[in-house]
Design an enzyme around this catalytic site. Sequence first.
Site, PDB file in Angstrom:
ATOM      1  N   LEU A 170     -82.150  30.342  44.906  1.00 24.40           N
ATOM      2  CA  LEU A 170     -82.171  29.609  43.640  1.00 24.40           C
ATOM      3  C   LEU A 170     -83.578  29.097  43.349  1.00 24.40           C
ATOM      4  O   LEU A 170     -84.418  29.048  44.244  1.00 24.40           O
ATOM      5  CB  LEU A 170     -81.175  28.448  43.739  1.00 24.40           C
ATOM      6  CG  LEU A 170     -79.720  28.910  43.950  1.00 24.40           C
ATOM      7  CD1 LEU A 170     -78.855  27.781  44.483  1.00 24.40           C
ATOM      8  CD2 LEU A 170     -79.156  29.470  42.648  1.00 24.40           C
ATOM      9  N   PRO A 171     -83.842  28.685  42.087  1.00 33.00           N
ATOM     10  CA  PRO A 171     -85.222  28.310  41.751  1.00 33.00           C
ATOM     11  C   PRO A 171     -85.780  27.121  42.528  1.00 33.00           C
ATOM     12  O   PRO A 171     -86.863  27.223  43.096  1.00 33.00           O
ATOM     13  CB  PRO A 171     -85.144  28.001  40.246  1.00 33.00           C
ATOM     14  CG  PRO A 171     -83.939  28.744  39.751  1.00 33.00           C
ATOM     15  CD  PRO A 171     -82.969  28.746  40.906  1.00 33.00           C
ATOM     16  N   THR A 223     -87.312  28.589  47.781  1.00 32.85           N
ATOM     17  CA  THR A 223     -88.467  27.768  48.193  1.00 32.85           C
ATOM     18  C   THR A 223     -88.267  26.385  47.591  1.00 32.85           C
ATOM     19  O   THR A 223     -88.348  26.220  46.368  1.00 32.85           O
ATOM     20  CB  THR A 223     -89.783  28.373  47.665  1.00 32.85           C
ATOM     21  OG1 THR A 223     -89.884  29.719  48.109  1.00 32.85           O
ATOM     22  CG2 THR A 223     -90.979  27.580  48.172  1.00 32.85           C
ATOM     23  N   LYS A 233     -93.678  28.000  54.430  1.00 33.01           N
ATOM     24  CA  LYS A 233     -93.724  28.679  53.128  1.00 33.01           C
ATOM     25  C   LYS A 233     -94.712  27.994  52.183  1.00 33.01           C
ATOM     26  O   LYS A 233     -95.466  28.652  51.460  1.00 33.01           O
ATOM     27  CB  LYS A 233     -92.310  28.701  52.528  1.00 33.01           C
ATOM     28  CG  LYS A 233     -92.214  29.244  51.125  1.00 33.01           C
ATOM     29  CD  LYS A 233     -92.527  30.721  51.037  1.00 33.01           C
ATOM     30  CE  LYS A 233     -92.465  31.203  49.598  1.00 33.01           C
ATOM     31  NZ  LYS A 233     -93.010  32.548  49.438  1.00 33.01           N
ATOM     32  N   LYS A 280     -94.461  25.179  40.749  1.00 32.94           N
ATOM     33  CA  LYS A 280     -93.510  24.381  41.557  1.00 32.94           C
ATOM     34  C   LYS A 280     -93.950  24.340  43.021  1.00 32.94           C
ATOM     35  O   LYS A 280     -94.004  23.286  43.643  1.00 32.94           O
ATOM     36  CB  LYS A 280     -92.109  24.985  41.445  1.00 32.94           C
ATOM     37  CG  LYS A 280     -91.095  24.380  42.417  1.00 32.94           C
ATOM     38  CD  LYS A 280     -89.959  25.324  42.744  1.00 32.94           C
ATOM     39  CE  LYS A 280     -90.412  26.617  43.347  1.00 32.94           C
ATOM     40  NZ  LYS A 280     -89.471  27.347  44.163  1.00 32.94           N
TER      41      LYS A 280
HETATM   42  P1  NAD Z   1     -85.450  33.639  39.370  1.00 28.18           P
HETATM   43  O1  NAD Z   1     -85.658  32.524  38.429  1.00 28.18           O
HETATM   44  O2  NAD Z   1     -85.752  35.046  38.971  1.00 28.18           O
HETATM   45  O3  NAD Z   1     -83.922  33.628  39.899  1.00 28.18           O
HETATM   46  C1  NAD Z   1     -83.164  32.475  40.135  1.00 28.18           C
HETATM   47  C2  NAD Z   1     -81.687  32.806  39.807  1.00 28.18           C
HETATM   48  O4  NAD Z   1     -80.878  31.672  40.135  1.00 28.18           O
HETATM   49  C3  NAD Z   1     -81.476  33.111  38.309  1.00 28.18           C
HETATM   50  O5  NAD Z   1     -80.841  34.379  38.168  1.00 28.18           O
HETATM   51  C4  NAD Z   1     -80.567  31.961  37.847  1.00 28.18           C
HETATM   52  O6  NAD Z   1     -79.646  32.353  36.840  1.00 28.18           O
HETATM   53  C5  NAD Z   1     -79.849  31.603  39.148  1.00 28.18           C
HETATM   54  N1  NAD Z   1     -79.274  30.264  39.153  1.00 28.18           N
HETATM   55  C6  NAD Z   1     -79.856  29.084  38.810  1.00 28.18           C
HETATM   56  N2  NAD Z   1     -78.972  28.072  38.977  1.00 28.18           N
HETATM   57  C7  NAD Z   1     -77.806  28.632  39.435  1.00 28.18           C
HETATM   58  C8  NAD Z   1     -76.527  28.115  39.783  1.00 28.18           C
HETATM   59  N3  NAD Z   1     -76.258  26.812  39.700  1.00 28.18           N
HETATM   60  N4  NAD Z   1     -75.582  28.988  40.200  1.00 28.18           N
HETATM   61  C9  NAD Z   1     -75.852  30.316  40.296  1.00 28.18           C
HETATM   62  N5  NAD Z   1     -77.038  30.864  39.973  1.00 28.18           N
HETATM   63  C10 NAD Z   1     -78.010  30.024  39.545  1.00 28.18           C
HETATM   64  O7  NAD Z   1     -86.279  33.254  40.689  1.00 28.18           O
HETATM   65  P2  NAD Z   1     -86.780  34.236  41.859  1.00 28.18           P
HETATM   66  O8  NAD Z   1     -88.104  34.774  41.515  1.00 28.18           O
HETATM   67  O9  NAD Z   1     -85.653  35.138  42.265  1.00 28.18           O
HETATM   68  O10 NAD Z   1     -87.026  33.135  43.010  1.00 28.18           O
HETATM   69  C11 NAD Z   1     -85.954  32.479  43.695  1.00 28.18           C
HETATM   70  C12 NAD Z   1     -86.567  31.582  44.757  1.00 28.18           C
HETATM   71  O11 NAD Z   1     -87.357  32.380  45.664  1.00 28.18           O
HETATM   72  C13 NAD Z   1     -87.515  30.514  44.196  1.00 28.18           C
HETATM   73  O12 NAD Z   1     -87.368  29.337  44.935  1.00 28.18           O
HETATM   74  C14 NAD Z   1     -88.897  31.138  44.385  1.00 28.18           C
HETATM   75  O13 NAD Z   1     -89.907  30.154  44.476  1.00 28.18           O
HETATM   76  C15 NAD Z   1     -88.708  31.925  45.660  1.00 28.18           C
HETATM   77  N6  NAD Z   1     -89.573  33.104  45.840  1.00 28.18           N
HETATM   78  C16 NAD Z   1     -89.831  33.976  44.811  1.00 28.18           C
HETATM   79  C17 NAD Z   1     -90.645  35.088  45.035  1.00 28.18           C
HETATM   80  C18 NAD Z   1     -90.977  36.081  43.925  1.00 28.18           C
HETATM   81  O14 NAD Z   1     -91.874  36.924  44.130  1.00 28.18           O
HETATM   82  N7  NAD Z   1     -90.291  36.051  42.789  1.00 28.18           N
HETATM   83  C19 NAD Z   1     -91.172  35.326  46.306  1.00 28.18           C
HETATM   84  C20 NAD Z   1     -90.858  34.457  47.340  1.00 28.18           C
HETATM   85  C21 NAD Z   1     -90.051  33.345  47.099  1.00 28.18           C
END
Ligand code: NAD
Length: 297
Positions: A65-66, A99, A174, A249
């Site tokens: 999740l975000p 994260t 991280k 963030k």
């Molecule tokens: P994203 O915003 O693409 O995806 C997050 C998902 O969570 C969305 O599909 C959203 O609809 C869903 N969501 C939010 N609240 C929800 C709830 N209550 N119930 C169900 N679903 C819910 O983000 P991302 O890029 O996939 O990143 C996710 C996490 O991983 C973050 O913490 C980010 O910092 C970390 N991260 C991202 C990357 C990257 O390259 N994108 C790399 C490493 C770590």
Amino acid sequence: MTAIAFIGLGNMGSPMAINLVKAQHQVTVFDLMPDALETLRLAGASVAASAAEAVKGAEVVITMLPAGKHVIGVYLGSNQQAGILDLLDKNTLLIDSSTIDVASVNAVATAAKEKGLSMIDAPVSGGVAAATAGTLTFMCGGSSDAFDRAQAILSAMGKQLFLAGDHGAGQIAKMCNNMLLAIQMAGTAEALQMGVNNGLDPSVLSEIMLKSSGRNWSLEVYNPYPGVMKTAPASNDYKPGFMVDLMAKDLGLAMDNAANSKSSTPLGLLAQSLYLQKQAMGDGKKDFSSVIELMKA
Ligand code: NAD
């Protein structure tokens, strides 16, 4: 085969859940976005109508999740939804790969422990490409028993699995990594733009620096200059990838931690102000490599 509930199917969660399906696990998914659910249905996962429905009968729950507030909301509940912790069997293992801040990890891990449940924080590195290829790095925090149980599941999504310490240690690792990544991406961007401003071809300059001491991950797999690397977000209008909002963030988490741990992080602070500037320009949903746009004349 393990019954896994996977909640949060964004840029990272979707390919991670698909790899669990490919590894023959029984995967039930939930996200707020119908398109994300449809992608996973087509990939062979069962789709649930809520987080509560997804975790029915789950042996392992994974969240991607975000931010901390979303993780707290899903596990402990919020005004909009009941938490899932009360619905889980005692043996269920919880893996949060988002994260997030250490305080949120501790709140969920403590509540889980009170209910007899094991939890690890398991944030990842490698981006969407590694999530798709199943080659993520997992940096985990929690007990060694929980980490040992998690390894069979994590190895379907990643290749390097580390136990950094107790609850929250994965998140500390991280935030250190992502602070370095933000600095490294900004540095790569300004070096490339200065070269271009002086008439150099960004592809040639990238090739030179890749074989020189400026070599780094951003240059190697995530070049911020459009057109240099076909697969990088820079060559696709900075469609994420990893959003500016998420990097901002992560830098906020790192700067809070730096203040609390009396750590001097001048370059982290500078990188944070660059990403806050991108957000203020309305670029929060662009890929984080778009930081190079601040360096263009
Ligand atoms: P994203 O915003 O693409 O995806 C997050 C998902 O969570 C969305 O599909 C959203 O609809 C869903 N969501 C939010 N609240 C929800 C709830 N209550 N119930 C169900 N679903 C819910 O983000 P991302 O890029 O996939 O990143 C996710 C996490 O991983 C973050 O913490 C980010 O910092 C970390 N991260 C991202 C990357 C990257 O390259 N994108 C790399 C490493 C770590």
